[in-house]
Design an enzyme around this catalytic site. Structure first.
Site, PDB file in Angstrom:
ATOM      1  N   ILE A 120      38.162  44.312  77.861  1.00 31.69           N
ATOM      2  CA  ILE A 120      39.289  43.389  77.767  1.00 31.69           C
ATOM      3  C   ILE A 120      40.397  43.993  76.913  1.00 31.69           C
ATOM      4  O   ILE A 120      41.577  43.927  77.258  1.00 31.69           O
ATOM      5  CB  ILE A 120      38.841  42.032  77.189  1.00 31.69           C
ATOM      6  CG1 ILE A 120      37.863  41.346  78.153  1.00 31.69           C
ATOM      7  CG2 ILE A 120      40.052  41.129  76.925  1.00 31.69           C
ATOM      8  CD1 ILE A 120      37.272  40.054  77.610  1.00 31.69           C
ATOM      9  N   GLY A 121      40.028  44.598  75.795  1.00 31.40           N
ATOM     10  CA  GLY A 121      41.033  45.196  74.922  1.00 31.40           C
ATOM     11  C   GLY A 121      40.391  45.869  73.722  1.00 31.40           C
ATOM     12  O   GLY A 121      39.187  45.724  73.468  1.00 31.40           O
ATOM     13  N   GLY A 171      41.206  47.199  69.420  1.00 30.37           N
ATOM     14  CA  GLY A 171      42.047  47.018  68.245  1.00 30.37           C
ATOM     15  C   GLY A 171      41.388  47.656  67.045  1.00 30.37           C
ATOM     16  O   GLY A 171      40.349  48.320  67.156  1.00 30.37           O
ATOM     17  N   GLY A 172      42.000  47.425  65.882  1.00 29.48           N
ATOM     18  CA  GLY A 172      41.487  48.041  64.675  1.00 29.48           C
ATOM     19  C   GLY A 172      40.110  47.540  64.286  1.00 29.48           C
ATOM     20  O   GLY A 172      39.372  48.230  63.586  1.00 29.48           O
ATOM     21  N   MET A 173      39.764  46.334  64.720  1.00 31.59           N
ATOM     22  CA  MET A 173      38.456  45.784  64.379  1.00 31.59           C
ATOM     23  C   MET A 173      37.451  45.944  65.516  1.00 31.59           C
ATOM     24  O   MET A 173      36.428  45.277  65.555  1.00 31.59           O
ATOM     25  CB  MET A 173      38.591  44.304  64.016  1.00 31.59           C
ATOM     26  CG  MET A 173      39.159  44.073  62.624  1.00 31.59           C
ATOM     27  SD  MET A 173      38.111  44.747  61.323  1.00 31.59           S
ATOM     28  CE  MET A 173      36.765  43.581  61.349  1.00 31.59           C
ATOM     29  N   VAL A 221      36.861  44.519  72.635  1.00 30.91           N
ATOM     30  CA  VAL A 221      36.433  43.252  73.212  1.00 30.91           C
ATOM     31  C   VAL A 221      36.062  43.513  74.665  1.00 30.91           C
ATOM     32  O   VAL A 221      36.855  44.075  75.430  1.00 30.91           O
ATOM     33  CB  VAL A 221      37.533  42.186  73.114  1.00 30.91           C
ATOM     34  CG1 VAL A 221      37.031  40.867  73.688  1.00 30.91           C
ATOM     35  CG2 VAL A 221      37.966  41.992  71.660  1.00 30.91           C
ATOM     36  N   LYS A 266      32.811  40.960  71.106  1.00 32.03           N
ATOM     37  CA  LYS A 266      33.658  41.721  70.187  1.00 32.03           C
ATOM     38  C   LYS A 266      32.759  42.614  69.343  1.00 32.03           C
ATOM     39  O   LYS A 266      31.976  42.138  68.529  1.00 32.03           O
ATOM     40  CB  LYS A 266      34.470  40.783  69.293  1.00 32.03           C
ATOM     41  CG  LYS A 266      35.420  41.533  68.355  1.00 32.03           C
ATOM     42  CD  LYS A 266      36.289  40.565  67.568  1.00 32.03           C
ATOM     43  CE  LYS A 266      37.228  41.325  66.663  1.00 32.03           C
ATOM     44  NZ  LYS A 266      38.064  40.414  65.845  1.00 32.03           N
ATOM     45  N   ASP A 270      46.931  35.786  60.575  1.00 34.76           N
ATOM     46  CA  ASP A 270      47.437  36.712  61.593  1.00 34.76           C
ATOM     47  C   ASP A 270      47.813  35.964  62.868  1.00 34.76           C
ATOM     48  O   ASP A 270      47.544  36.434  63.971  1.00 34.76           O
ATOM     49  CB  ASP A 270      46.401  37.797  61.893  1.00 34.76           C
ATOM     50  CG  ASP A 270      47.029  39.042  62.521  1.00 34.76           C
ATOM     51  OD1 ASP A 270      48.249  39.263  62.332  1.00 34.76           O
ATOM     52  OD2 ASP A 270      46.320  39.790  63.210  1.00 34.76           O
TER      53      ASP A 270
END
Length: 281
Positions: free
Chosen positions: A17-18, A20-22, A25, A40, A133
């Site tokens: 799905i995507g 990121g920094g964490m 997903v 995640k 955020d």
């Protein structure tokens, strides 16, 4: 990009799905319950980083304490070969950021979305949780119009907890000001002035971000922008939004709400997101 295994516990990975920094997903199927979910995963490189693992676990605890139709549900947590994975509600649809690529929203649509965002924040604030955020990419709009607030990875409780970890993570939503300075957590264009300075924040920082998002939905552009991060932060700290960029049809009550949400002094800012819900209604 992190290589995803074909299976994580009893979840069959269907796609990405995507990222990121964490972490990343993933879309997956729960083979026990026969439903699709979002997974995640904490990056493998974080396994030995106690601060980052603590932040990930904190997100799980915070999400588990929230139950609201405008907040993505946490179904559970898995750990496979030392890698932790949140099992989340799979929210279909587009993010608000994707929707805004087409330009400003009609006022009626913007206000309907804003009311649902305010409801989600109100539920979090009642539990003593500040998101920190809030931004268009963390808001998903389902085909039926339901808005879901995502990603509590930077969230914290209002009152410091004895075991609160002050570590920082490397992500597009983090600015490290260097040795001796407090870490600044958030996304520059939506950060409150106190957040940009690295000061303590409370629910009023979410109210500022809510004002930024509502402004962007109506005006079709960010309330604070610039070519560089430092330019954006300077505008957040020193300049007022261009309220004349709002469409002429904007109701006076909505403009007043935006002005109250975007007061640079948190003591002068709207203090409770429930008041915004009342104004929107």
């Amino acid at each position: 990009m992190i290589a995803a295994p074909p299976r994580i516990g009893h979840y069959e990975v269907l796609g990405l799905i995507g990222t990121g920094g964490m972490g990343q997903v993933l879309r997956a199927r729960d083979l026990r319950l026969g439903r699709e979910v979002a997974l995640k995963r904490l990056p493998d490189s974080y396994k030995l980083d106690a601060a980052r693992r603590a932040r990930f676990n904190r997100e799980a605890r915070l999400l588990a304490s929230l139950s609201h139709p405008n907040i993505a549900t946490l179904h559970g947590i898995e750990e496979v070969d030392g890698t932790q994975t949140l099992v989340l509600e799979l929210v279909e649809g587009h993010t608000l950021a994707e929707r805004l690529k087409d330009g400003p929203l009609p006022p009626s649509e913007a206000l309907a979305i804003a009311e649902q965002i305010a409801a989600a924040l109100d539920a979090a604030h009642v539990r003593g949780i500040v998101h920190r955020d809030l931004k268009p990419s963390n808001l998903k709009i389902r085909p039926d119009g339901t808005v879901k607030l995502l990603d509590f990875g930077l969230a914290k409780v209002f009152a410091p907890q004895p075991n609160d970890v002050k570590g920082v993570d490397v992500s597009v939503t983090l600015l490290d000001l260097g040795a001796g300075e407090a870490p600044v957590v958030g996304t520059p264009a939506y950060m409150s002035p106190e957040q940009a300075r690295g000061d303590a924040v409370d629910r009023r920082t979410d109210i500022w971000a809510f004002g930024c998002v509502l402004y962007e939905m109506l005006a079709g552009r960010a309330a604070f922008s610039g070519e560089r991060t430092t330019d954006v932060l300077a505008r957040v700290l020193e300049r007022e939004p261009d309220f004349d960029a709002l469409p002429p049809s904007t109701a006076p009550a909505v403009r007043r709400l935006l002005e109250r949400c975007l007061k640079k002094d948190p003591n002068s800012r709207l203090r409770d997101i429930a008041d915004a819900r009342a104004d929107l209604g």
